[in-house]
Design a protein around this motif. Structure first.
Motif, PDB file in Angstrom:
ATOM      1  N   LEU A  90     -42.664  42.261  18.784  1.00 42.02           N
ATOM      2  CA  LEU A  90     -41.507  42.248  17.891  1.00 42.02           C
ATOM      3  C   LEU A  90     -40.378  41.404  18.477  1.00 42.02           C
ATOM      4  O   LEU A  90     -39.645  40.738  17.745  1.00 42.02           O
ATOM      5  CB  LEU A  90     -41.030  43.681  17.649  1.00 42.02           C
ATOM      6  CG  LEU A  90     -41.974  44.532  16.805  1.00 42.02           C
ATOM      7  CD1 LEU A  90     -41.612  46.011  16.919  1.00 42.02           C
ATOM      8  CD2 LEU A  90     -41.937  44.090  15.348  1.00 42.02           C
ATOM      9  N   SER A  94     -38.976  38.221  16.458  1.00 44.77           N
ATOM     10  CA  SER A  94     -37.575  38.123  16.045  1.00 44.77           C
ATOM     11  C   SER A  94     -36.969  36.791  16.464  1.00 44.77           C
ATOM     12  O   SER A  94     -36.269  36.141  15.679  1.00 44.77           O
ATOM     13  CB  SER A  94     -36.767  39.291  16.624  1.00 44.77           C
ATOM     14  OG  SER A  94     -36.819  39.295  18.040  1.00 44.77           O
ATOM     15  N   TYR A  95     -37.257  36.364  17.685  1.00 41.03           N
ATOM     16  CA  TYR A  95     -36.694  35.090  18.134  1.00 41.03           C
ATOM     17  C   TYR A  95     -37.451  33.894  17.568  1.00 41.03           C
ATOM     18  O   TYR A  95     -36.871  32.822  17.381  1.00 41.03           O
ATOM     19  CB  TYR A  95     -36.648  35.037  19.660  1.00 41.03           C
ATOM     20  CG  TYR A  95     -35.464  35.791  20.207  1.00 41.03           C
ATOM     21  CD1 TYR A  95     -34.194  35.220  20.208  1.00 41.03           C
ATOM     22  CD2 TYR A  95     -35.599  37.093  20.670  1.00 41.03           C
ATOM     23  CE1 TYR A  95     -33.096  35.919  20.676  1.00 41.03           C
ATOM     24  CE2 TYR A  95     -34.503  37.806  21.141  1.00 41.03           C
ATOM     25  CZ  TYR A  95     -33.254  37.208  21.138  1.00 41.03           C
ATOM     26  OH  TYR A  95     -32.157  37.915  21.590  1.00 41.03           O
ATOM     27  N   SER A  97     -38.324  33.756  14.609  1.00 43.50           N
ATOM     28  CA  SER A  97     -37.769  33.568  13.266  1.00 43.50           C
ATOM     29  C   SER A  97     -36.660  32.520  13.254  1.00 43.50           C
ATOM     30  O   SER A  97     -36.392  31.898  12.220  1.00 43.50           O
ATOM     31  CB  SER A  97     -37.224  34.899  12.729  1.00 43.50           C
ATOM     32  OG  SER A  97     -36.063  35.305  13.451  1.00 43.50           O
ATOM     33  N   ARG A 114     -30.419  35.332   9.636  1.00 45.12           N
ATOM     34  CA  ARG A 114     -29.886  36.482  10.375  1.00 45.12           C
ATOM     35  C   ARG A 114     -30.102  37.783   9.613  1.00 45.12           C
ATOM     36  O   ARG A 114     -30.629  38.756  10.162  1.00 45.12           O
ATOM     37  CB  ARG A 114     -28.393  36.280  10.645  1.00 45.12           C
ATOM     38  CG  ARG A 114     -27.724  37.458  11.341  1.00 45.12           C
ATOM     39  CD  ARG A 114     -26.233  37.224  11.480  1.00 45.12           C
ATOM     40  NE  ARG A 114     -25.567  38.369  12.050  1.00 45.12           N
ATOM     41  CZ  ARG A 114     -25.394  38.569  13.349  1.00 45.12           C
ATOM     42  NH1 ARG A 114     -25.863  37.690  14.203  1.00 45.12           N
ATOM     43  NH2 ARG A 114     -24.767  39.645  13.787  1.00 45.12           N
ATOM     44  N   PHE A 118     -34.017  38.059  11.092  1.00 45.07           N
ATOM     45  CA  PHE A 118     -33.778  38.382  12.497  1.00 45.07           C
ATOM     46  C   PHE A 118     -33.322  39.828  12.701  1.00 45.07           C
ATOM     47  O   PHE A 118     -33.884  40.552  13.528  1.00 45.07           O
ATOM     48  CB  PHE A 118     -32.742  37.427  13.095  1.00 45.07           C
ATOM     49  CG  PHE A 118     -32.456  37.710  14.545  1.00 45.07           C
ATOM     50  CD1 PHE A 118     -33.314  37.259  15.536  1.00 45.07           C
ATOM     51  CD2 PHE A 118     -31.343  38.448  14.924  1.00 45.07           C
ATOM     52  CE1 PHE A 118     -33.071  37.528  16.876  1.00 45.07           C
ATOM     53  CE2 PHE A 118     -31.089  38.724  16.259  1.00 45.07           C
ATOM     54  CZ  PHE A 118     -31.956  38.264  17.232  1.00 45.07           C
ATOM     55  N   LEU A 121     -36.112  42.467  12.148  1.00 44.55           N
ATOM     56  CA  LEU A 121     -37.121  42.401  13.205  1.00 44.55           C
ATOM     57  C   LEU A 121     -36.576  42.894  14.537  1.00 44.55           C
ATOM     58  O   LEU A 121     -37.246  43.641  15.263  1.00 44.55           O
ATOM     59  CB  LEU A 121     -37.628  40.964  13.353  1.00 44.55           C
ATOM     60  CG  LEU A 121     -38.691  40.494  12.360  1.00 44.55           C
ATOM     61  CD1 LEU A 121     -38.979  39.011  12.562  1.00 44.55           C
ATOM     62  CD2 LEU A 121     -39.972  41.304  12.511  1.00 44.55           C
ATOM     63  N   TYR A 122     -35.355  42.495  14.864  1.00 41.18           N
ATOM     64  CA  TYR A 122     -34.796  42.891  16.159  1.00 41.18           C
ATOM     65  C   TYR A 122     -34.475  44.385  16.182  1.00 41.18           C
ATOM     66  O   TYR A 122     -34.637  45.041  17.217  1.00 41.18           O
ATOM     67  CB  TYR A 122     -33.543  42.075  16.467  1.00 41.18           C
ATOM     68  CG  TYR A 122     -33.208  42.054  17.940  1.00 41.18           C
ATOM     69  CD1 TYR A 122     -33.943  41.265  18.821  1.00 41.18           C
ATOM     70  CD2 TYR A 122     -32.179  42.833  18.463  1.00 41.18           C
ATOM     71  CE1 TYR A 122     -33.660  41.249  20.174  1.00 41.18           C
ATOM     72  CE2 TYR A 122     -31.889  42.820  19.815  1.00 41.18           C
ATOM     73  CZ  TYR A 122     -32.632  42.028  20.665  1.00 41.18           C
ATOM     74  OH  TYR A 122     -32.349  42.023  22.014  1.00 41.18           O
ATOM     75  N   SER A 123     -34.049  44.929  15.052  1.00 37.84           N
ATOM     76  CA  SER A 123     -33.818  46.374  14.975  1.00 37.84           C
ATOM     77  C   SER A 123     -35.123  47.129  15.197  1.00 37.84           C
ATOM     78  O   SER A 123     -35.156  48.149  15.902  1.00 37.84           O
ATOM     79  CB  SER A 123     -33.221  46.747  13.614  1.00 37.84           C
ATOM     80  OG  SER A 123     -31.961  46.140  13.433  1.00 37.84           O
ATOM     81  N   ARG A 124     -36.188  46.623  14.603  1.00 40.00           N
ATOM     82  CA  ARG A 124     -37.499  47.254  14.801  1.00 40.00           C
ATOM     83  C   ARG A 124     -37.930  47.148  16.264  1.00 40.00           C
ATOM     84  O   ARG A 124     -38.523  48.087  16.818  1.00 40.00           O
ATOM     85  CB  ARG A 124     -38.524  46.574  13.890  1.00 40.00           C
ATOM     86  CG  ARG A 124     -39.903  47.207  13.936  1.00 40.00           C
ATOM     87  CD  ARG A 124     -39.892  48.618  13.377  1.00 40.00           C
ATOM     88  NE  ARG A 124     -41.209  49.220  13.440  1.00 40.00           N
ATOM     89  CZ  ARG A 124     -42.139  49.086  12.495  1.00 40.00           C
ATOM     90  NH1 ARG A 124     -41.878  48.351  11.405  1.00 40.00           N
ATOM     91  NH2 ARG A 124     -43.310  49.672  12.612  1.00 40.00           N
ATOM     92  N   PHE A 125     -37.637  46.021  16.886  1.00 42.30           N
ATOM     93  CA  PHE A 125     -37.954  45.857  18.308  1.00 42.30           C
ATOM     94  C   PHE A 125     -37.228  46.903  19.152  1.00 42.30           C
ATOM     95  O   PHE A 125     -37.828  47.547  20.028  1.00 42.30           O
ATOM     96  CB  PHE A 125     -37.574  44.450  18.769  1.00 42.30           C
ATOM     97  CG  PHE A 125     -37.342  44.323  20.250  1.00 42.30           C
ATOM     98  CD1 PHE A 125     -38.385  44.481  21.153  1.00 42.30           C
ATOM     99  CD2 PHE A 125     -36.068  44.056  20.741  1.00 42.30           C
ATOM    100  CE1 PHE A 125     -38.165  44.380  22.528  1.00 42.30           C
ATOM    101  CE2 PHE A 125     -35.843  43.952  22.104  1.00 42.30           C
ATOM    102  CZ  PHE A 125     -36.892  44.119  23.000  1.00 42.30           C
TER     103      PHE A 125
END
Length: 240
Positions: A90, A94-95, A97, A114, A118, A121-125
């Motif tokens: 993840l 995210s990056y 993306s 964003r 992003f 995805l980053y929240s899921r990470f």
């Protein structure tokens, strides 16, 4: 604290929609793509600054983060026992993306990427990594971000976020930098600027964020807000 996991997911979805609406408005007023390159200059810098620095937009993203954290806090034993995906995938997704900005046929602008790609995805990470912390053998990326150095840097994240703008004005804002230094600082000055941001963030963290008086005032403000907003956002019945 009155929202269930289902309610929290609906809240995050609604906040994401509001956030995306702002970015769509910006894109409609300017353009959806970057006009063929990641160095694209906007014709409407004021509009872009209002989009990325708007306090309501920032508040929405903060609320999304709070709701996401709360979702992890509500995990029960069954959910904690489930296998967790390696957070590294993840993180990379995210990056990756961000590459959508430089693809020849789908070079979307920063605002759209964003909010639409992003941040989700980053929240899921982050939530996956927090759940991975509870595993018997956390993944390498979880252990890395849990190291003392990364924890220390994480404690500086908010102070650095608050101070990097004002410091940047001193060195890179044309009207200010020219008056102070006679010119805008060159690119080779950036490492020094970054070091100043880190040092300033450390000073703010130790002298302000950790200050007992500031912490008491923050706690009191939180209590007042909680008192005046009690019951405004809930989908579970308070048995008390």
């Amino acid at each position: 604290a009155g929202l269930s996991k289902h309610g929290l997911k609906n809240l995050v979805g609604g906040l994401t929609a509001f956030s995306l609406l702002q970015k769509l408005s910006y894109s409609q007023a300017w353009q959806y793509t970057c006009r063929g390159g990641f160095t694209c200059k906007t014709n409407a810098p004021l509009l872009w600054n209002m989009t990325r620095f708007h306090p309501i937009g920032a508040l929405i993203e903060i609320a999304m983060g709070i709701a996401t954290v709360r979702d992890v806090m509500l995990d029960d034993n069954v959910e904690r026992s489930k296998p967790v995906t390696n957070p590294a995938w993840l993180f990379l997704a995210s990056y990756a993306s961000l590459a959508l900005r430089i693809t020849p046929h789908l070079n979307l602008n920063d605002a759209i990427i964003r909010s639409a790609v992003f941040v989700p995805l980053y929240s899921r990470f982050l939530t996956t990594m927090h759940r991975d912390c509870m595993a018997e053998r956390p993944s390498a990326i979880t252990r890395f971000f849990g190291s003392k150095t990364m924890v220390w840097l994480g404690s500086l994240a908010f102070p650095m976020f608050m101070i990097h703008g004002p410091l940047g004005q001193l060195f890179y804002k044309k009207a200010v930098a020219t008056r102070l230094w006679g010119k805008i600082m060159p690119q080779k000055f950036f490492p020094i600027y970054l070091l100043l941001v880190v040092l300033s963030g450390h000073v703010l963290n130790e002298g302000f964020v950790k200050n007992k008086f500031v912490q008491r005032m923050s706690a009191r403000a939180a209590q007042i807000l909680a008192k005046h907003t009690r019951g405004m956002l809930r989908d579970v019945v308070d048995e008390n």
